[in-house]
Design a protein around this motif. Structure first.
Motif, PDB file in Angstrom:
ATOM      1  N   ILE A  32     -36.463  -1.161  62.346  1.00 54.10           N
ATOM      2  CA  ILE A  32     -35.178  -0.139  61.778  1.00 54.10           C
ATOM      3  C   ILE A  32     -35.257   0.296  62.454  1.00 54.10           C
ATOM      4  CG2 ILE A  32     -35.777   1.825  61.024  1.00 54.10           C
ATOM      5  CD1 ILE A  32     -38.584   1.066  58.891  1.00 54.10           C
ATOM      6  N   ALA A  33     -35.254   0.523  64.115  1.00 54.64           N
ATOM      7  CA  ALA A  33     -34.788   1.677  64.987  1.00 54.64           C
ATOM      8  C   ALA A  33     -34.000  -0.002  65.358  1.00 54.64           C
ATOM      9  CB  ALA A  33     -36.073   1.509  65.844  1.00 54.64           C
ATOM     10  N   VAL A  34     -34.269  -0.617  65.863  1.00 56.13           N
ATOM     11  CA  VAL A  34     -32.634  -1.739  66.397  1.00 56.13           C
ATOM     12  C   VAL A  34     -31.736  -2.119  65.452  1.00 56.13           C
ATOM     13  CG1 VAL A  34     -34.489  -2.679  68.160  1.00 56.13           C
ATOM     14  CG2 VAL A  34     -34.488  -4.100  65.706  1.00 56.13           C
ATOM     15  N   GLN A  35     -32.008  -1.969  64.189  1.00 54.95           N
ATOM     16  CA  GLN A  35     -30.096  -2.127  63.504  1.00 54.95           C
ATOM     17  C   GLN A  35     -29.906  -1.261  63.601  1.00 54.95           C
ATOM     18  OE1 GLN A  35     -31.562  -1.418  59.271  1.00 54.95           O
ATOM     19  NE2 GLN A  35     -33.771  -2.715  59.177  1.00 54.95           N
ATOM     20  N   SER A  36     -29.724  -0.211  64.015  1.00 53.00           N
ATOM     21  CA  SER A  36     -28.605   0.922  64.459  1.00 53.00           C
ATOM     22  C   SER A  36     -28.611   1.226  65.704  1.00 53.00           C
ATOM     23  CB  SER A  36     -28.916   2.117  63.757  1.00 53.00           C
ATOM     24  OG  SER A  36     -29.841   2.951  64.327  1.00 53.00           O
ATOM     25  N   ILE A  37     -29.716   0.845  66.707  1.00 48.36           N
ATOM     26  CA  ILE A  37     -29.989   1.291  68.438  1.00 48.36           C
ATOM     27  C   ILE A  37     -30.402  -0.540  68.858  1.00 48.36           C
ATOM     28  CG2 ILE A  37     -30.545   3.238  70.331  1.00 48.36           C
ATOM     29  CD1 ILE A  37     -32.080   4.582  68.018  1.00 48.36           C
ATOM     30  N   PRO A  38     -29.685  -0.599  69.769  1.00 45.43           N
ATOM     31  CA  PRO A  38     -29.318  -1.707  71.141  1.00 45.43           C
ATOM     32  C   PRO A  38     -30.853  -1.701  71.487  1.00 45.43           C
ATOM     33  CG  PRO A  38     -27.389  -1.059  71.111  1.00 45.43           C
ATOM     34  CD  PRO A  38     -27.975   0.191  70.389  1.00 45.43           C
ATOM     35  N   PRO A  39     -31.993  -2.825  71.732  1.00 41.27           N
ATOM     36  CA  PRO A  39     -32.945  -2.729  72.046  1.00 41.27           C
ATOM     37  C   PRO A  39     -33.101  -2.115  73.330  1.00 41.27           C
ATOM     38  CG  PRO A  39     -32.257  -4.904  70.927  1.00 41.27           C
ATOM     39  CD  PRO A  39     -31.143  -3.794  71.025  1.00 41.27           C
ATOM     40  N   ALA A  40     -32.339  -2.175  74.643  1.00 44.57           N
ATOM     41  CA  ALA A  40     -32.395  -1.762  75.280  1.00 44.57           C
ATOM     42  C   ALA A  40     -32.845  -0.222  75.349  1.00 44.57           C
ATOM     43  CB  ALA A  40     -31.760  -2.705  76.500  1.00 44.57           C
ATOM     44  N   LEU A  41     -31.449   0.377  74.782  1.00 43.29           N
ATOM     45  CA  LEU A  41     -31.468   1.446  74.618  1.00 43.29           C
ATOM     46  C   LEU A  41     -32.234   2.016  73.975  1.00 43.29           C
ATOM     47  CD1 LEU A  41     -30.110   3.795  75.905  1.00 43.29           C
ATOM     48  CD2 LEU A  41     -28.426   3.148  73.857  1.00 43.29           C
ATOM     49  N   MET A  42     -32.960   2.339  73.317  1.00 44.76           N
ATOM     50  CA  MET A  42     -34.224   1.961  72.122  1.00 44.76           C
ATOM     51  C   MET A  42     -35.279   2.051  72.679  1.00 44.76           C
ATOM     52  SD  MET A  42     -37.028   1.070  70.377  1.00 44.76           S
ATOM     53  CE  MET A  42     -36.636  -0.629  70.411  1.00 44.76           C
ATOM     54  N   CYS A  43     -35.649   1.056  73.807  1.00 44.48           N
ATOM     55  CA  CYS A  43     -36.660   0.725  74.458  1.00 44.48           C
ATOM     56  C   CYS A  43     -36.436   2.003  75.557  1.00 44.48           C
ATOM     57  CB  CYS A  43     -37.208  -0.576  75.176  1.00 44.48           C
ATOM     58  SG  CYS A  43     -37.219  -1.636  73.990  1.00 44.48           S
ATOM     59  N   GLY A  44     -35.661   2.005  76.054  1.00 45.10           N
ATOM     60  CA  GLY A  44     -34.999   2.855  77.479  1.00 45.10           C
ATOM     61  C   GLY A  44     -35.912   4.489  76.756  1.00 45.10           C
ATOM     62  N   ALA A  45     -35.073   5.003  75.938  1.00 43.61           N
ATOM     63  CA  ALA A  45     -35.284   6.159  75.144  1.00 43.61           C
ATOM     64  C   ALA A  45     -36.404   6.444  74.686  1.00 43.61           C
ATOM     65  CB  ALA A  45     -34.271   6.527  74.010  1.00 43.61           C
ATOM     66  N   ARG A  46     -37.407   5.626  74.814  1.00 41.56           N
ATOM     67  CA  ARG A  46     -38.827   5.562  73.772  1.00 41.56           C
ATOM     68  C   ARG A  46     -39.679   5.797  74.850  1.00 41.56           C
ATOM     69  NH1 ARG A  46     -42.589   0.469  70.720  1.00 41.56           N
ATOM     70  NH2 ARG A  46     -44.482   1.469  71.049  1.00 41.56           N
ATOM     71  N   PHE A  47     -39.398   4.647  76.018  1.00 44.36           N
ATOM     72  CA  PHE A  47     -40.456   4.841  77.120  1.00 44.36           C
ATOM     73  C   PHE A  47     -40.321   6.426  78.230  1.00 44.36           C
ATOM     74  CE2 PHE A  47     -41.006   0.370  75.791  1.00 44.36           C
ATOM     75  CZ  PHE A  47     -42.504   0.845  75.079  1.00 44.36           C
ATOM     76  N   SER A  48     -39.272   7.317  78.158  1.00 47.38           N
ATOM     77  CA  SER A  48     -39.011   7.681  79.091  1.00 47.38           C
ATOM     78  C   SER A  48     -39.350   8.993  77.954  1.00 47.38           C
ATOM     79  CB  SER A  48     -37.382   7.713  79.279  1.00 47.38           C
ATOM     80  OG  SER A  48     -36.703   6.576  80.139  1.00 47.38           O
ATOM     81  N   GLY A  86     -42.331  -7.117  77.552  1.00 54.93           N
ATOM     82  CA  GLY A  86     -43.265  -7.660  76.858  1.00 54.93           C
ATOM     83  C   GLY A  86     -42.745  -6.324  75.275  1.00 54.93           C
ATOM     84  N   ASN A  87     -42.427  -5.347  75.279  1.00 53.88           N
ATOM     85  CA  ASN A  87     -41.463  -4.995  74.677  1.00 53.88           C
ATOM     86  C   ASN A  87     -39.785  -5.023  74.431  1.00 53.88           C
ATOM     87  OD1 ASN A  87     -44.307  -3.108  74.986  1.00 53.88           O
ATOM     88  ND2 ASN A  87     -43.479  -2.466  73.143  1.00 53.88           N
ATOM     89  N   LEU A  88     -39.323  -5.576  75.646  1.00 53.02           N
ATOM     90  CA  LEU A  88     -37.751  -4.812  74.891  1.00 53.02           C
ATOM     91  C   LEU A  88     -37.665  -6.558  74.547  1.00 53.02           C
ATOM     92  CD1 LEU A  88     -35.327  -4.491  75.491  1.00 53.02           C
ATOM     93  CD2 LEU A  88     -35.497  -5.053  77.808  1.00 53.02           C
ATOM     94  N   THR A  89     -38.668  -7.443  74.901  1.00 51.31           N
ATOM     95  CA  THR A  89     -38.382  -9.110  73.965  1.00 51.31           C
ATOM     96  C   THR A  89     -38.538  -9.118  72.736  1.00 51.31           C
ATOM     97  OG1 THR A  89     -38.963 -10.283  76.202  1.00 51.31           O
ATOM     98  CG2 THR A  89     -39.096 -11.431  74.564  1.00 51.31           C
ATOM     99  N   LEU A  90     -39.418  -8.490  72.257  1.00 49.40           N
ATOM    100  CA  LEU A  90     -40.240  -8.054  70.855  1.00 49.40           C
ATOM    101  C   LEU A  90     -38.722  -7.685  70.188  1.00 49.40           C
ATOM    102  CD1 LEU A  90     -42.124  -7.880  68.644  1.00 49.40           C
ATOM    103  CD2 LEU A  90     -42.814  -5.512  69.338  1.00 49.40           C
ATOM    104  N   ALA A 203     -35.856   0.892  83.822  1.00 50.43           N
ATOM    105  CA  ALA A 203     -36.013   0.411  84.130  1.00 50.43           C
ATOM    106  C   ALA A 203     -34.591  -0.638  82.408  1.00 50.43           C
ATOM    107  CB  ALA A 203     -36.980  -0.773  83.935  1.00 50.43           C
ATOM    108  N   ASN A 204     -35.419   0.034  81.383  1.00 51.61           N
ATOM    109  CA  ASN A 204     -35.004  -0.025  80.737  1.00 51.61           C
ATOM    110  C   ASN A 204     -33.800   0.588  80.090  1.00 51.61           C
ATOM    111  OD1 ASN A 204     -35.964  -2.217  78.322  1.00 51.61           O
ATOM    112  ND2 ASN A 204     -37.322  -0.666  78.982  1.00 51.61           N
ATOM    113  N   PHE A 205     -33.378   1.604  80.512  1.00 48.23           N
ATOM    114  CA  PHE A 205     -32.142   2.300  80.689  1.00 48.23           C
ATOM    115  C   PHE A 205     -30.846   1.513  81.299  1.00 48.23           C
ATOM    116  CE2 PHE A 205     -33.326   6.832  79.074  1.00 48.23           C
ATOM    117  CZ  PHE A 205     -32.788   6.377  78.144  1.00 48.23           C
ATOM    118  N   LEU A 206     -31.522   1.394  82.473  1.00 43.86           N
ATOM    119  CA  LEU A 206     -30.861   0.122  83.953  1.00 43.86           C
ATOM    120  C   LEU A 206     -30.346  -0.672  83.087  1.00 43.86           C
ATOM    121  CD1 LEU A 206     -32.153   0.824  87.186  1.00 43.86           C
ATOM    122  CD2 LEU A 206     -29.737   1.734  86.287  1.00 43.86           C
TER     123      LEU A 206
END
Length: 316
Positions: A32-48, A86-90, A203-206
């Motif tokens: 659901i999240a990656v439908q509107s938020i690009p994967p790397a940005l989504m992971c960056g926000a989530r993990f930060s 792992g998670n960014l690839t997923l 790292a995901n944010f970069l």
């Protein structure tokens, strides 16, 4: 003097339920999240968010959070392997692959654990049951890949490449896990996790900045809600329950999440996102789950001292 009582049966069952439900549902939330938020940005926000709060809670509860630069660097490497590799690839793969199928493809991670644990740690040999599980897992992957292997459309080929990328992601997750065990940095487990998650967020944010994700994001309520769900339920509740189980329940029992979560993910994907569940997914999922059961239930064959000495000398 009476013995210290272990956790209640209810507490153990509750912790297992939280891990099964929340970790199994993260595949749906990522979809659901990656439908509107690009994967790397989504992971960056989530993990930060998750990492900074984890470190703050550790500090507030009196846990040590400041360690040597080397210890923090090792934790950061592990975090990047786990939560970026792992998670960014997923997250990227779920742009093309249904969440349920992605969970099934990730379910082979314990097979990578078996191989890497033997190669990098060298504490045991792979038993016949473990080898049978490896072979069965490969067969299950072949069944899951079969529709994409025969697909001629661009979407079918994209699903194939995304599915193959998931194998690289599961390898990265297993490698990070095994290295964290090998390095044994001496850090408090929760503080180390906070640094791992924070490093992965950075790292995901970069990566997101380099990919121009900020110009392509759409902050919809649905997407933001999915990210918050991943932070609270996936990173905080689910992971805390998992760490608690590791401290109170045998690891062999805790590892059962590896073949329960895909079932939860497939069911939720079918129920909420109306994802297809064809005969290949059913057959492949049964084979993969059986292979993981074989691997996680295999007895560990420890190497003798004579067998370990050459490896120790070679490493030195």
């Amino acid at each position: 003097m009476s013995k210290t009582q272990g956790p209640s049966r209810f507490a153990v069952m509750l912790a297992f339920g939280l891990v099964f439900l929340f970790w199994g549902s993260t595949y749906l939330a990522i979809d659901i999240a990656v439908q509107s938020i690009p994967p790397a940005l989504m992971c960056g926000a989530r993990f930060s968010i998750a990492g900074v709060v984890m470190l703050a809670v550790c500090a507030a509860t009196g846990r040590r959070i400041w360690y040597s630069a080397r210890q923090i660097a090792l934790a950061a490497v592990v975090g990047v392997l786990l939560l970026m590799g792992g998670n960014l690839t997923l997250s990227w793969a779920e742009l093309s692959v249904p969440s349920g199928l992605a969970a099934l493809l990730i379910a082979i991670t314990p097979l990578w654990f078996l191989v890497l644990d033997s190669m990098l740690l060298g504490h045991h040999r792979i038993s016949w049951r473990g080898k049978a599980g490896l072979a069965l897992g490969l067969a299950g992957l072949f069944v899951l890949f079969w529709p994409e292997l025969h697909a001629k459309s661009a979407m079918g080929r994209r699903e194939l490449w995304a599915s193959l990328a998931l194998q690289g992601g599961s390898f990265s997750w297993a490698l990070g896990s095994v290295l964290s065990k090998r390095w044994q940095s001496g850090m408090d487990v929760f503080s180390a996790t906070g640094w791992q998650v924070t490093a992965a967020g950075a790292a995901n944010f970069l990566w997101a900045l380099a990919a121009g994700d900020l110009s392509r994001v759409t902050w919809t309520p649905r997407g933001v809600g999915a990210v918050l769900y991943l932070v609270v339920c996936g990173s905080w509740i689910g992971y805390t329950a998992y760490i608690w189980l590791l401290e109170h329940v045998p690891t062999s029992k805790v590892s059962t999440y590896a073949y329960v979560n895909p079932v939860v993910a497939v069911f939720l994907g079918w129920l909420i996102l109306h994802e297809r569940v064809d005969r290949f997914i059913v057959m492949g999922s049964v084979i993969v789950v059986l292979s993981v059961i074989l691997v996680t239930s295999a007895k560990v064959k420890e190497k003798s001292l004579a067998q370990e000495l050459p490896a120790v000398e070679a490493a030195g």
